[in-house]
Motif scaffolding. Sequence first.
Motif, PDB file in Angstrom:
ATOM      1  N   GLY A 117      52.368  40.768  36.409  1.00 51.47           N
ATOM      2  CA  GLY A 117      53.049  42.008  36.791  1.00 51.47           C
ATOM      3  C   GLY A 117      52.148  43.228  36.668  1.00 51.47           C
ATOM      4  O   GLY A 117      52.099  44.073  37.559  1.00 51.47           O
ATOM      5  N   VAL A 118      51.403  43.294  35.555  1.00 52.18           N
ATOM      6  CA  VAL A 118      50.504  44.443  35.364  1.00 52.18           C
ATOM      7  C   VAL A 118      49.361  44.382  36.377  1.00 52.18           C
ATOM      8  O   VAL A 118      49.019  45.382  37.012  1.00 52.18           O
ATOM      9  N   ALA A 119      48.791  43.180  36.552  1.00 52.28           N
ATOM     10  CA  ALA A 119      47.659  43.024  37.491  1.00 52.28           C
ATOM     11  C   ALA A 119      48.062  43.507  38.883  1.00 52.28           C
ATOM     12  O   ALA A 119      47.290  44.192  39.562  1.00 52.28           O
ATOM     13  N   GLU A 120      49.276  43.184  39.278  1.00 46.41           N
ATOM     14  CA  GLU A 120      49.766  43.587  40.604  1.00 46.41           C
ATOM     15  C   GLU A 120      49.745  45.109  40.761  1.00 46.41           C
ATOM     16  O   GLU A 120      49.414  45.632  41.820  1.00 46.41           O
ATOM     17  N   GLN A 121      50.105  45.787  39.669  1.00 45.74           N
ATOM     18  CA  GLN A 121      50.143  47.254  39.743  1.00 45.74           C
ATOM     19  C   GLN A 121      48.761  47.875  39.890  1.00 45.74           C
ATOM     20  O   GLN A 121      48.627  49.022  40.294  1.00 45.74           O
ATOM     21  N   TRP A 122      47.725  47.112  39.517  1.00 46.93           N
ATOM     22  CA  TRP A 122      46.360  47.649  39.648  1.00 46.93           C
ATOM     23  C   TRP A 122      45.714  47.268  40.973  1.00 46.93           C
ATOM     24  O   TRP A 122      44.605  47.690  41.271  1.00 46.93           O
ATOM     25  N   GLY A 127      40.021  51.510  44.725  1.00 46.41           N
ATOM     26  CA  GLY A 127      39.270  50.638  45.635  1.00 46.41           C
ATOM     27  C   GLY A 127      38.955  49.254  45.087  1.00 46.41           C
ATOM     28  O   GLY A 127      38.006  48.607  45.541  1.00 46.41           O
ATOM     29  N   HIS A 128      39.728  48.798  44.116  1.00 51.12           N
ATOM     30  CA  HIS A 128      39.465  47.472  43.534  1.00 51.12           C
ATOM     31  C   HIS A 128      40.544  46.456  43.915  1.00 51.12           C
ATOM     32  O   HIS A 128      41.727  46.722  43.805  1.00 51.12           O
ATOM     33  N   ARG A 129      40.075  45.286  44.311  1.00 53.15           N
ATOM     34  CA  ARG A 129      40.957  44.145  44.467  1.00 53.15           C
ATOM     35  C   ARG A 129      41.135  43.544  43.069  1.00 53.15           C
ATOM     36  O   ARG A 129      40.192  43.570  42.267  1.00 53.15           O
ATOM     37  N   VAL A 130      42.320  43.029  42.779  1.00 52.88           N
ATOM     38  CA  VAL A 130      42.482  42.337  41.491  1.00 52.88           C
ATOM     39  C   VAL A 130      42.678  40.852  41.775  1.00 52.88           C
ATOM     40  O   VAL A 130      43.666  40.459  42.388  1.00 52.88           O
ATOM     41  N   GLU A 131      41.687  40.054  41.377  1.00 58.51           N
ATOM     42  CA  GLU A 131      41.815  38.601  41.543  1.00 58.51           C
ATOM     43  C   GLU A 131      42.442  38.036  40.282  1.00 58.51           C
ATOM     44  O   GLU A 131      42.004  38.373  39.174  1.00 58.51           O
ATOM     45  N   THR A 132      43.472  37.200  40.439  1.00 63.56           N
ATOM     46  CA  THR A 132      44.088  36.645  39.231  1.00 63.56           C
ATOM     47  C   THR A 132      44.015  35.111  39.230  1.00 63.56           C
ATOM     48  O   THR A 132      44.149  34.475  40.274  1.00 63.56           O
ATOM     49  N   PHE A 133      43.745  34.567  38.060  1.00 64.48           N
ATOM     50  CA  PHE A 133      43.830  33.119  37.841  1.00 64.48           C
ATOM     51  C   PHE A 133      44.724  32.949  36.623  1.00 64.48           C
ATOM     52  O   PHE A 133      44.270  33.133  35.484  1.00 64.48           O
ATOM     53  N   ILE A 134      45.992  32.685  36.878  1.00 62.80           N
ATOM     54  CA  ILE A 134      46.952  32.727  35.783  1.00 62.80           C
ATOM     55  C   ILE A 134      47.689  31.399  35.624  1.00 62.80           C
ATOM     56  O   ILE A 134      48.366  30.936  36.545  1.00 62.80           O
ATOM     57  N   GLU A 135      47.467  30.772  34.467  1.00 64.12           N
ATOM     58  CA  GLU A 135      48.192  29.541  34.164  1.00 64.12           C
ATOM     59  C   GLU A 135      49.642  29.933  33.879  1.00 64.12           C
ATOM     60  O   GLU A 135      49.896  30.828  33.070  1.00 64.12           O
ATOM     61  N   CYS A 155      43.023  46.956  32.007  1.00 62.01           N
ATOM     62  CA  CYS A 155      42.815  46.980  33.466  1.00 62.01           C
ATOM     63  C   CYS A 155      42.297  48.347  33.898  1.00 62.01           C
ATOM     64  O   CYS A 155      41.403  48.454  34.741  1.00 62.01           O
ATOM     65  N   SER A 156      42.856  49.394  33.292  1.00 60.88           N
ATOM     66  CA  SER A 156      42.429  50.751  33.625  1.00 60.88           C
ATOM     67  C   SER A 156      40.936  50.923  33.340  1.00 60.88           C
ATOM     68  O   SER A 156      40.185  51.438  34.171  1.00 60.88           O
ATOM     69  N   ASN A 157      40.492  50.463  32.172  1.00 55.88           N
ATOM     70  CA  ASN A 157      39.065  50.559  31.843  1.00 55.88           C
ATOM     71  C   ASN A 157      38.210  49.757  32.814  1.00 55.88           C
ATOM     72  O   ASN A 157      37.175  50.226  33.272  1.00 55.88           O
ATOM     73  N   ALA A 158      38.659  48.528  33.120  1.00 58.04           N
ATOM     74  CA  ALA A 158      37.869  47.659  34.011  1.00 58.04           C
ATOM     75  C   ALA A 158      37.643  48.343  35.357  1.00 58.04           C
ATOM     76  O   ALA A 158      36.548  48.318  35.916  1.00 58.04           O
ATOM     77  N   VAL A 159      38.671  49.004  35.859  1.00 58.58           N
ATOM     78  CA  VAL A 159      38.588  49.667  37.160  1.00 58.58           C
ATOM     79  C   VAL A 159      37.775  50.965  37.053  1.00 58.58           C
ATOM     80  O   VAL A 159      36.900  51.239  37.874  1.00 58.58           O
ATOM     81  N   LYS A 160      38.075  51.747  36.006  1.00 62.90           N
ATOM     82  CA  LYS A 160      37.400  53.043  35.824  1.00 62.90           C
ATOM     83  C   LYS A 160      35.895  52.888  35.647  1.00 62.90           C
ATOM     84  O   LYS A 160      35.118  53.644  36.195  1.00 62.90           O
ATOM     85  N   TYR A 161      35.509  51.910  34.815  1.00 63.67           N
ATOM     86  CA  TYR A 161      34.093  51.789  34.477  1.00 63.67           C
ATOM     87  C   TYR A 161      33.348  50.835  35.402  1.00 63.67           C
ATOM     88  O   TYR A 161      32.307  50.302  35.034  1.00 63.67           O
ATOM     89  N   SER A 162      33.909  50.601  36.591  1.00 64.71           N
ATOM     90  CA  SER A 162      33.142  49.861  37.605  1.00 64.71           C
ATOM     91  C   SER A 162      33.274  50.582  38.943  1.00 64.71           C
ATOM     92  O   SER A 162      33.814  50.042  39.892  1.00 64.71           O
ATOM     93  N   GLY A 214      37.144  60.155  33.486  1.00 64.95           N
ATOM     94  CA  GLY A 214      38.057  60.732  32.505  1.00 64.95           C
ATOM     95  C   GLY A 214      38.525  59.722  31.471  1.00 64.95           C
ATOM     96  O   GLY A 214      38.565  58.517  31.727  1.00 64.95           O
ATOM     97  N   GLY A 215      38.855  60.206  30.294  1.00 66.33           N
ATOM     98  CA  GLY A 215      39.364  59.309  29.254  1.00 66.33           C
ATOM     99  C   GLY A 215      39.494  60.048  27.947  1.00 66.33           C
ATOM    100  O   GLY A 215      39.020  61.185  27.817  1.00 66.33           O
TER     101      GLY A 215
END
Length: 267
Positions: A117-122, A127-135, A155-162, A214-215
């Motif tokens: 659910g959270v991944a979907e919101q990101w 400009g980032h695609r979120v690839e999920t591999f979820i058991e 997720c916010s950090n992963a997107v912000k810092y890339s 920002g942060g």
Amino acid sequence: YELYVSAIADPAGSDRSFLYVFRDRTNEEMADEMKNEFISIVSHELRTPLASVLGFMEILLNRDVPKDKQKKYMETIYKEANRLSNLIGDFLDLQRMESGKQVYHLLPVDLSALVEGVAEQWQGKLGHRVETFIEEGLVVSADTDRMTQVMHNLCSNAVKYSPNADKIVVNVSKDGPFALIEIIDYGLGIPDEAKGRLFNKFYRVDNSDRRQIGGTGLGLSIVKEIVESHRGEISYESKLGEGSTFRVRLALYKTTSIGGKAVIVED
Ligand code: ADP
């Protein structure tokens, strides 16, 4: 403890007696420390965005500013006011957690669905695609709101810092008796000098690549507080210029699958 020793005259007439007083200062000192910390934060962290808001407001109110510049100034005011609001929100969250006042409503939670659910919101953010591999169907004991906050911060950090990458990856898998969540990015990475400090309050890696990002420097402290309050573990691995992986491990509920649905097995 503080120990006071005073020499007192003994009415019974012996040469000298001592009065020992022990005082537990833990609570008093903690309260003082929190006050000092708050004052130093107010002066450093809150004043800067506030000064910027006031400065631009003053210009807009008192000078003839061309239309295109008006919009730019208002955007800055909005950005800085937003920063203030996030900072206060994060700071209060953390203060509540550190003082033991945070109540965690622990219930069996379908972690797989929560993370999905959270991944979907990101998806598509910055400009980032979120690839999920979820058991599917991994159940843990968690406070849904707080665990959602953990996922959003990571997720916010992963997107912000890339800023130059176009995807992040989110994995959830079973790792023995644990659920393992991984948030992987292909961004700036984290320098070795940040080791041991990354989860500290207000710590931010400072270099020219990041100055624009920002942060508040509170996100990861909040993540760590929440994860550890769930008796979980948080760790990261990173290579400067290549990217970072943050890992969260949480104990799994024992479950079994009945008709494709996870059902908790009581011990
Ligand atoms: P902030 O609000 O600054 O993002 P955090 O506590 O979330 O605060 O993170 C602290 C610092 O750790 C950030 O300022 C950033 O320098 C670094 N950091 C966190 N996550 C990442 C990431 N995925 N990649 C690179 N650096 C990161």
